[in-house]
Design a protein around this motif. Structure first.
Motif, mmCIF file in Angstrom:
data_model
loop_
_atom_site.group_PDB
_atom_site.id
_atom_site.type_symbol
_atom_site.label_atom_id
_atom_site.label_comp_id
_atom_site.label_asym_id
_atom_site.label_seq_id
_atom_site.Cartn_x
_atom_site.Cartn_y
_atom_site.Cartn_z
ATOM 1 N N VAL A 10 44.671 31.881 50.770
ATOM 2 C CA VAL A 10 46.164 31.813 50.055
ATOM 3 C C VAL A 10 46.315 31.054 49.138
ATOM 4 O O VAL A 10 47.055 31.143 48.166
ATOM 5 C CB VAL A 10 47.265 31.447 51.523
ATOM 6 N N ILE A 11 45.926 30.168 48.840
ATOM 7 C CA ILE A 11 46.122 28.863 47.648
ATOM 8 C C ILE A 11 45.360 29.648 46.454
ATOM 9 O O ILE A 11 46.053 29.841 45.399
ATOM 10 C CB ILE A 11 46.369 28.172 48.341
ATOM 11 N N VAL A 12 44.606 29.931 47.206
ATOM 12 C CA VAL A 12 43.272 30.616 45.574
ATOM 13 C C VAL A 12 44.143 31.304 45.284
ATOM 14 O O VAL A 12 43.970 32.024 43.737
ATOM 15 C CB VAL A 12 42.420 30.658 46.335
ATOM 16 N N THR A 13 43.942 32.524 45.976
ATOM 17 C CA THR A 13 44.664 34.195 45.817
ATOM 18 C C THR A 13 45.628 33.898 44.929
ATOM 19 O O THR A 13 45.999 34.808 44.081
ATOM 20 C CB THR A 13 45.146 35.223 46.950
ATOM 21 N N ILE A 14 47.038 33.096 45.300
ATOM 22 C CA ILE A 14 47.885 32.673 45.175
ATOM 23 C C ILE A 14 48.237 31.859 43.318
ATOM 24 O O ILE A 14 48.499 32.449 42.299
ATOM 25 C CB ILE A 14 48.959 31.960 45.501
ATOM 26 N N VAL A 15 46.704 31.074 43.394
ATOM 27 C CA VAL A 15 46.562 30.557 41.804
ATOM 28 C C VAL A 15 45.958 31.682 40.824
ATOM 29 O O VAL A 15 46.016 32.130 40.043
ATOM 30 C CB VAL A 15 45.702 29.889 42.426
ATOM 31 N N PHE A 16 44.603 32.381 41.841
ATOM 32 C CA PHE A 16 44.202 33.332 40.642
ATOM 33 C C PHE A 16 45.326 34.660 39.911
ATOM 34 O O PHE A 16 45.024 34.667 38.965
ATOM 35 C CB PHE A 16 42.761 33.713 41.419
ATOM 36 N N SER A 17 46.187 34.846 40.839
ATOM 37 C CA SER A 17 46.832 36.092 40.902
ATOM 38 C C SER A 17 47.732 35.396 39.783
ATOM 39 O O SER A 17 48.947 36.135 38.646
ATOM 40 C CB SER A 17 47.677 36.693 41.922
ATOM 41 N N ALA A 18 48.602 34.420 39.807
ATOM 42 C CA ALA A 18 49.353 33.757 38.524
ATOM 43 C C ALA A 18 48.562 33.584 37.114
ATOM 44 O O ALA A 18 48.787 33.865 36.268
ATOM 45 C CB ALA A 18 50.070 32.195 38.934
#
Length: 139
Positions: A10-18
């Motif tokens: 979830v953290i990797v997905t949020i950072v990548f999306s940002a």
């Protein structure tokens, strides 16, 4: 162990999306058409007749630099968008006199205080000369 992997995912997905969103927004902002509040034709006439005075010429070169990113101009009031060809952009640049004319003007200012003000305005506000060119002219 399974909860840790979900949290990391979830953290990797949020950072990548940002990061992806930031890149897209920067690209859109940088290459969006230059907005003008007068008509496009008036602005084009100003760019072609930038020989009024040297301070005005510096502002027109800054406007040219903004226009050269997308080569598009958008009228804020009507929403009309006009795209310019490379030939038209070269015509604007030669009408303004180019960066060389600005550097020559800044080098030939006699009053050191006025020269310093104009140099700072050209470098930091208009961003038409680099800090290296600023240092070379001040010598």
């Amino acid at each position: 162990m399974g909860k840790d992997k979900v949290v990391i995912l979830v953290i990797v997905t949020i950072v990548f999306s940002a990061i992806l969103f930031g890149i897209l927004m920067a690209y859109k902002t940088y290459y969006s058409p230059m907005k003008v509040y007068d008509s496009i034709d008036e602005t084009v006439d100003m760019l072609k007749n930038a020989n009024e005075n040297e301070h005005f010429r510096m502002e027109m070169l800054s406007m040219f630099n903004n226009l050269s990113r997308s080569r598009k101009m958008k009228d804020y009031k009507t929403g009309e968008v006009r795209k310019f060809t490379k030939e038209e952009m070269n015509e604007f640049y030669t009408a303004i006199g180019g960066k060389e004319a600005i550097i020559k003007y800044l080098s030939n200012i006699e009053d050191k205080e006025k020269q310093r003000e104009e140099l700072e305005y050209a470098c930091y506000d208009l961003k038409i000369i680099t800090s290296d060119e600023l240092a070379n002219i001040e010598k």
